[in-house]
Scaffold this motif. Structure first.
Motif, PDB file in Angstrom:
ATOM      1  N   CYS A 129       0.665  -0.904   0.354  1.00 45.99           N
ATOM      2  CA  CYS A 129       0.024  -0.185  -0.269  1.00 45.99           C
ATOM      3  C   CYS A 129       0.935   1.560   0.393  1.00 45.99           C
ATOM      4  O   CYS A 129       1.299   2.525   0.456  1.00 45.99           O
ATOM      5  CB  CYS A 129      -0.963  -0.212   0.954  1.00 45.99           C
ATOM      6  N   PRO A 130       1.419   1.818  -1.285  1.00 47.05           N
ATOM      7  CA  PRO A 130       2.231   2.833  -1.533  1.00 47.05           C
ATOM      8  C   PRO A 130       1.880   4.101  -0.971  1.00 47.05           C
ATOM      9  O   PRO A 130       2.284   5.327  -0.388  1.00 47.05           O
ATOM     10  CB  PRO A 130       3.070   2.515  -2.499  1.00 47.05           C
ATOM     11  N   ARG A 131       0.757   4.147  -1.397  1.00 41.66           N
ATOM     12  CA  ARG A 131      -0.108   5.576  -1.679  1.00 41.66           C
ATOM     13  C   ARG A 131      -1.281   5.417  -0.831  1.00 41.66           C
ATOM     14  O   ARG A 131      -1.817   4.694  -0.346  1.00 41.66           O
ATOM     15  CB  ARG A 131      -0.657   5.607  -3.414  1.00 41.66           C
ATOM     16  N   GLU A 132      -1.103   6.812   0.116  1.00 43.39           N
ATOM     17  CA  GLU A 132      -1.643   6.783   1.921  1.00 43.39           C
ATOM     18  C   GLU A 132      -3.839   6.950   0.924  1.00 43.39           C
ATOM     19  O   GLU A 132      -4.739   6.341   1.521  1.00 43.39           O
ATOM     20  CB  GLU A 132      -1.376   8.240   1.739  1.00 43.39           C
TER      21      GLU A 132
ATOM     22  N   PHE B 112       4.448  -7.422   9.579  1.00 44.30           N
ATOM     23  CA  PHE B 112       4.247  -6.387   9.128  1.00 44.30           C
ATOM     24  C   PHE B 112       5.724  -5.579   9.140  1.00 44.30           C
ATOM     25  O   PHE B 112       5.905  -4.641  10.444  1.00 44.30           O
ATOM     26  CB  PHE B 112       3.191  -5.685   9.943  1.00 44.30           C
ATOM     27  N   ASP B 113       6.251  -5.610   8.148  1.00 46.06           N
ATOM     28  CA  ASP B 113       7.917  -4.734   7.880  1.00 46.06           C
ATOM     29  C   ASP B 113       7.865  -3.535   8.133  1.00 46.06           C
ATOM     30  O   ASP B 113       6.978  -3.106   7.434  1.00 46.06           O
ATOM     31  CB  ASP B 113       8.307  -5.651   7.102  1.00 46.06           C
ATOM     32  N   GLU B 114       8.069  -2.779   8.353  1.00 47.44           N
ATOM     33  CA  GLU B 114       8.228  -0.808   8.522  1.00 47.44           C
ATOM     34  C   GLU B 114       6.584  -0.582   8.798  1.00 47.44           C
ATOM     35  O   GLU B 114       6.569   0.580   8.966  1.00 47.44           O
ATOM     36  CB  GLU B 114       8.792  -0.648   6.613  1.00 47.44           C
ATOM     37  N   ALA B 115       6.668  -1.179   9.918  1.00 46.07           N
ATOM     38  CA  ALA B 115       5.540  -0.401  10.829  1.00 46.07           C
ATOM     39  C   ALA B 115       5.908   0.819  10.315  1.00 46.07           C
ATOM     40  O   ALA B 115       4.562   1.617  11.148  1.00 46.07           O
ATOM     41  CB  ALA B 115       5.507  -1.119  11.390  1.00 46.07           C
ATOM     42  N   GLU B 116       6.464   1.891  10.740  1.00 48.33           N
ATOM     43  CA  GLU B 116       6.508   3.008  11.405  1.00 48.33           C
ATOM     44  C   GLU B 116       6.113   4.372   9.948  1.00 48.33           C
ATOM     45  O   GLU B 116       5.120   5.236   9.209  1.00 48.33           O
ATOM     46  CB  GLU B 116       7.867   4.038  11.460  1.00 48.33           C
ATOM     47  N   HIS B 117       5.293   3.505   9.082  1.00 49.51           N
ATOM     48  CA  HIS B 117       5.144   3.830   7.392  1.00 49.51           C
ATOM     49  C   HIS B 117       3.184   3.550   7.579  1.00 49.51           C
ATOM     50  O   HIS B 117       3.308   3.784   6.370  1.00 49.51           O
ATOM     51  CB  HIS B 117       5.838   3.259   6.519  1.00 49.51           C
ATOM     52  N   MET B 118       3.409   2.826   8.075  1.00 44.93           N
ATOM     53  CA  MET B 118       1.935   2.421   8.526  1.00 44.93           C
ATOM     54  C   MET B 118       0.700   2.979   8.378  1.00 44.93           C
ATOM     55  O   MET B 118       0.722   4.223   8.916  1.00 44.93           O
ATOM     56  CB  MET B 118       1.544   1.449   9.162  1.00 44.93           C
ATOM     57  N   HIS B 119      -0.174   3.161   7.479  1.00 43.01           N
ATOM     58  CA  HIS B 119      -1.229   4.540   7.554  1.00 43.01           C
ATOM     59  C   HIS B 119      -2.341   4.603   8.390  1.00 43.01           C
ATOM     60  O   HIS B 119      -2.408   2.696   9.266  1.00 43.01           O
ATOM     61  CB  HIS B 119      -1.574   3.788   6.135  1.00 43.01           C
TER      62      HIS B 119
END
Length: 441
Positions: free
Chosen positions: A252-255, A287-294
């Protein structure tokens, strides 16, 4: 007539002699009983005085009764000698019972028999008072029922422990621990903490909440590598369909698509959980890179993690990998390295790290999103230069190059480090540049 008188006198003389002998024996018996009572008596006590008084009264009654029988016997012998007219003995050397009948001495044999019987009956008075009879202790029948109950409970507990061991053996956590210790460098304490959480959760199939573990650390300390190793192990145990690796920047790259991504993720997790429930297995979600999760995705995950609507959603493992709070970890290790003893084990250092950093990290993460209120915090520390050299050795061996120690030291020296603290050099980028530098060889 003179002859008759002589016989009377001889009979009376013999009878009086027998009576005197009997009276002497009786007096000796009385004296002996009295002497025994007097000599056998110890210090005067109320109980012994009462017993002695009873003995004296009994002896007196016995003496009076025997004296009365003696007088009756003497009269009967005299009357028998006068009525039968038995001739007197002419010679003292001859003694016969001719002319005498058993009825002539009716009281004499009975008196002797009673005397013998009474001599056998001796009354003993104990010095210590009356004897106490100890009651017998009877074992209750309920004791056997209690033993049977203990045996049943022991068998049930033993079977439950064996069932738990069988459930843990299905996931091969011992093999997982060996793999993590061999592949993840410089994080032995974190590996022990993660395996402990997994063993505690997988020891049973019924839970009241899912297992949520959040791994945090600076860049290059091995978070993603740890997630890949866990995913590979669980795929070999429970199957590919029950393991999900979710990369936010990839899925999910786009917000703008965050809401749709959240719905798709919720439906995917529901399907995997239902399938795991049918197979009686526990799925794994990474869930990797959870700091970027929306925020929308985090809200959906919070509903799944805190859901109490059905038991299916309670049997699952959620693993979050992020660098949230990495500044707190770096600052803490650089400032407290001097206070850490060199003899302390990796497990001890990590336990201190968790104890001191968990309150700080939890406060920071809860501000980011309430999801981390349900998670167990597991921080990863900075890697030292020796750990970076181990990463180079592993990568060089995997690529097929000769593991030259001087070459490894040269490559490790090209990495940037923080200033030396208490003899320790911490890498600023961890092992993140190892693969790129090995590829340049």
């Amino acid at each position: 007539m003179p002859h008759l008188k002589m016989s009377d006198e001889s009979s009376s003389t013999s009878s009086s002699q027998v009576v005197e002998d009997f009276e002497g024996e009786l007096d000796e018996e009385v004296d002996s009983d009295g002497g025994k009572n007097q000599t056998g008596r110890s210090s005067p006590t109320p109980l012994s005085s009462f017993a002695s008084l009873r003995a004296v009264i009994r002896i007196k009654q016995k003496y009076q009764a025997m004296k009365l029988r003696r007088q009756e016997m003497a009269h009967s012998l005299a009357a028998a000698g006068g009525l039968t007219g038995a001739p007197g003995r002419t010679s003292p050397k001859i003694f016969t019972f001719d002319g005498l009948t058993p009825a002539a001495f009716p009281a004499f044999p009975s008196v002797l028999q009673k005397k013998k019987r009474r001599r056998k009956r001796r009354v003993l008075f104990p010095n210590g008072g009356p004897r106490k009879t100890v009651p017998k202790q009877e074992r209750s029948r309920a004791t056997y029922c209690l033993y049977l109950l203990f045996a049943i409970v022991f068998v049930q507990v033993y079977n439950a422990i064996e069932n738990l061991d069988d459930h843990v053996l299905r996931y091969d956590l011992e093999g997982l621990e060996k793999t993590l210790r061999r592949e993840v460098f410089g994080q032995q304490g974190a590996v022990e903490g993660l395996v402990y959480h997994l063993k505690d959760y997988l020891s049973t199939y019924v839970h009241n909440k899912p297992l949520v573990v959040s791994v945090h650390g600076p860049s290059g300390v091995g978070k993603s590598h740890l997630g890949r190793l866990l995913a590979g192990h669980f795929r070999s145990v429970v199957g590919d369909a029950l393991v999900l690796q979710y990369y936010v920047l990839h899925h999910c790259p786009r917000e703008a698509e965050a809401m749709q991504c959240a719905r798709n993720l919720s439906s995917l997790i529901s399907e995997m959980v239902e399938k795991a429930e049918e197979e009686e297995k526990i799925p794994l979600f990474i869930f990797d890179e959870a700091e970027h999760m929306h925020v929308e995705i985090l809200d959906v995950l919070l509903q799944l993690v805190a859901s109490k609507q059905s038991n299916e959603y309670l049997n699952a493992i959620y693993l979050f990998l992020s660098n949230l709070g990495h500044s707190h970890i770096t600052k803490h290790m650089l400032q407290n390295s001097s206070s850490i003893s060199m003899a302390m084990t990796a497990s001890g250092r990590h336990s201190n790290l968790v104890k001191e950093l968990t309150p700080i990290l939890r406060n920071t993460l809860e501000k980011h999103h309430p999801l981390w209120t349900e998670a167990d915090i597991l921080p990863l520390g900075l890697l030292e230069k020796s750990h970076v050299m181990e990463c180079f050795l592993e990568e060089i061996t995997r690529e097929g190059f000769y593991p030259d120690h001087s070459n490894i030291e040269r490559l490790a020296g090209e990495i940037e480090y923080y200033p030396v603290v208490a003899g320790r050099e911490y890498s600023q980028s961890g092992c993140k540049q190892v693969v790129a530098k090995v590829n340049l060889l």
